[in-house]
Design an enzyme around this catalytic site. Structure first.
Site, short mmCIF file in Angstrom:
data_model
loop_
_atom_site.label_atom_id
_atom_site.label_comp_id
_atom_site.label_asym_id
_atom_site.label_seq_id
_atom_site.Cartn_x
_atom_site.Cartn_y
_atom_site.Cartn_z
N LYS A 1 0.95 -1.22 0.02
CA LYS A 1 0.16 -0.14 0.01
C LYS A 1 0.92 1.23 0.02
CE LYS A 1 -3.86 0.45 0.28
NZ LYS A 1 -4.56 0.42 1.58
N GLU B 1 -5.95 13.03 2.00
CA GLU B 1 -7.24 12.61 3.20
C GLU B 1 -7.27 13.40 4.56
OE1 GLU B 1 -7.62 7.87 1.53
OE2 GLU B 1 -6.31 8.38 3.44
#
Length: 471
Positions: free
Chosen positions: A291, A298
Site C-alpha cells: 500500500k 485525506e
C-alpha cells in the site's frame, strides 16, 4: 499611592475570593497569550497617547515604554518564564499589567487609565486577524503557484473531463488544474475582505461608552497601523464580524482544499491511475506491504470539518448576545486560532504534495481518446450542416445506440451506414472526431483549447505578482 493587596484587575467590591474551580474556568491566558505581541504594541501606543492629555509625564512614558520593551524581549526569549509568571494570570491583559507592575512598581498600574479590557481584546484580536489573513494569503498564493507550474508543465496533455463522475468531453489537464487555481484566487479576495473588515481601531471606546480623557484615537490608530477608528464605541467592543469574515474565508479555503484533495485521492487510485503519489506526502499500511496511501490529501479533506465547525461555533455564540460586550465573546478566539493554524498547515502540505506529484500522461491520453467523449463534437458538426441542435443530439444518440448493438466504437461505423441515419454527414466528418479537434474547437475565453489555456496561464502568471504585492 496605596498598595494593592491582590494582583487582580478587579476585586475591590468583593468580600470573598472566587471559587477555585470557577476561577480556573474563567481564565483565558492559556490561549489568549497568543495575543501578547499585540497587547504590548497596544500598550506602547496607549502610553504615548496618555502624555498629551496630562496623565503621563514624558519621563513616565519613557519609563513605561522601556518596561514594555523588557517584557516583550523576555516573552520572546523565555517561554518558560511566560508559563511560570502567567500561571495565575486571568488573561493576556492581566499578564502584561502584572509584569509591568513588577518591572515599574505602581507606575505600571497607571497605564490602564481610561481604558477597558473590552476594547483591548477587540483591538488585539483585530491586529491578529489582519496578520493571520496575510499569512494565509501567502500560503494560498504558493498553492496557486504550484497549480500554475503543473499546468505549464502539462500543457498539451488531454484528459477525460467529467460531469456526474462520468466521462464527458476531452479537456486539457492544464485546464483542470487552472480550474482549482481560479477557486483559490477567489479565496485571496475573501481574505483581503476579512483583513479590511478588521482594519479599524477600537481603542478609545472604553468598556462601552467611549473615553473620558479626550484621547487622540486617530493617533493611536496610526501608531498601530490601522486605517481608521471604529465609528461607535458600543459596537466596537462587541463587533466580531471581522472574525466571522476571517472564518468564512478560512472555510472557503478549506472547502476548496477538500475538493482538490478528493480529486487527487481519486486520481491516485488504481481505478483512475492518473497520478503517482509522491513518497514524501504518502504513508504505508501497517499490515499490507504493497500500500501507498494518499494520507496527505485525506487528512486535508478530513480537517475541513473542523474549519467550518469553527465558523458555525462563532455564529452560534454571537446570535443571541445583547448589544455591548458580553463574556461569551471570550469564546471567539480558541476556535479561530485553531482554524487558522490548520488551514496554514493544510496549504503548506497541499502545495508540497502537488509540486511532487507525477502524472501518468499516457493513461490520461488513452482515456481522453475514448470515442464516446466525441459525441458532442458529432452533434456540433450536424448543427453546422444545418440541423437544429435537438435533432442533431437525437441523431447522434441513435448512432451511438447502433454502435453499442454492433459492439464496436461508433467512430468505426462505415460512412454509408452513418449517412443512412444522417444524410448531412460527409467525408469531412472523421476530421472532427479527434481529441485534438475537440480541444481546438473550444477556443473561447475560459475554454479548454490549447490557445485559450495558454492565455489563461499567461494571465494568471501576470496576476500572481500583483496579488502577492497587494495589501
Amino acid at each position: 499611592m496605596s498598595e494593592r493587596k491582590d494582583n487582580k484587575l478587579w476585586g475591590g467590591r468583593f468580600d470573598r475570593a472566587p471559587d477555585a474551580h470557577f476561577d480556573a474556568f474563567q481564565r483565558s491566558f492559556a490561549f489568549d497569550r497568543r495575543l501578547l505581541p499585540y497587547e504590548i504594541a497596544v500598550d506602547r501606543a496607549w502610553a504615548k497617547a496618555l502624555e498629551p492629555i496630562g496623565i503621563f509625564t514624558a519621563a513616565e512614558v519613557k519609563e513605561t515604554l522601556a518596561g514594555l520593551e523588557k517584557i516583550a524581549a523576555r516573552v520572546q526569549s523565555d517561554p518558560a518564564w511566560v508559563d511560570k509568571f502567567g500561571a495565575d494570570a486571568e488573561d493576556v491583559h492581566h499578564f502584561v499589567e502584572k509584569a509591568l507592575v513588577e518591572e515599574l512598581g505602581p507606575l505600571g498600574w497607571k497605564l490602564h487609565t481610561g481604558r477597558s479590557r473590552n476594547e483591548l481584546v477587540a483591538t488585539d484580536f483585530r491586529l491578529f486577524v489582519m496578520d493571520a489573513a496575510a499569512e494565509v494569503r501567502r500560503g494560498v498564493l504558493a498553492l496557486v503557484g504550484a497549480l500554475l507550474q503543473q499546468a505549464k508543465a502539462k500543457l498539451g496533455v488531454p484528459m477525460a473531463g467529467m460531469t456526474h463522475m462520468q466521462h464527458a468531453q476531452p479537456i486539457l489537464l492544464s485546464h483542470f488544474l487552472l480550474a482549482h487555481a481560479e477557486a483559490f484566487t477567489r479565496d485571496v479576495a475573501r481574505l483581503q475582505h476579512a483583513a479590511a473588515a478588521a482594519d479599524a481601531c477600537p481603542m478609545g471606546s472604553g468598556a462601552l461608552a467611549g473615553n473620558s480623557f479626550s484621547i487622540d484615537r486617530a493617533a493611536i490608530a496610526r501608531e498601530l497601523g490601522f486605517a481608521k477608528v471604529t465609528a461607535n464605541s458600543l459596537d466596537a467592543v462587541s463587533d466580531r464580524d471581522f472574525a466571522l469574515d476571517y472564518l468564512f474565508a478560512l472555510s472557503g479555503i478549506a472547502t476548496h482544499l477538500s475538493r482538490l484533495a478528493e480529486d487527487f485521492v481519486l486520481f491516485a487510485s488504481q481505478e483512475f491511475s492518473y497520478a503517482v503519489l509522491p513518497d514524501e506526502y504518502s504513508t504505508g499500511s501497517s499490515l499490507m506491504p504493497q500500500k501507498k496511501n494518499p494520507d496527505s490529501w485525506e487528512l486535508i479533506r478530513g480537517k475541513t470539518g473542523r474549519i467550518t465547525g469553527a465558523l458555525l461555533a462563532l455564529l452560534t455564540t454571537l446570535k443571541g448576545l445583547p448589544t455591548s460586550y458580553q463574556r461569551d465573546l471570550q469564546e471567539d478566539k480558541e476556535a479561530l486560532f485553531a482554524a487558522h493554524d490548520q488551514v496554514a498547515d493544510m496549504l503548506l502540505v497541499a502545495a508540497g504534495a502537488l509540486n511532487t506529484t507525477a502524472f501518468r500522461d499516457d493513461r490520461l491520453r488513452a482515456l481522453a481518446a475514448n470515442p464516446a467523449l466525441l459525441a458532442t463534437e458529432a452533434a456540433d458538426y450536424l448543427v453546422r450542416k444545418g440541423l437544429p441542435f435537438r435533432q442533431a443530439h437525437d441523431v447522434v444518440g441513435k448512432i451511438l445506440k447502433e454502435a453499442e448493438r454492433r459492439q464496436k466504437p461508433w467512430t468505426e461505423l462505415p460512412l454509408e451506414e452513418l449517412r443512412k441515419m444522417a444524410p448531412e454527414i460527409g467525408p469531412d466528418f472523421a476530421a472532427v472526431l479527434t481529441v485534438d479537434a475537440a480541444l481546438a474547437a473550444k477556443n473561447v475565453a475560459g475554454g479548454t483549447a490549447p490557445d485559450s489555456v495558454r492565455r489563461a496561464i499567461a494571465e494568471l502568471e501576470s496576476r500572481l505578482p500583483k496579488e502577492a504585492a497587494a495589501k
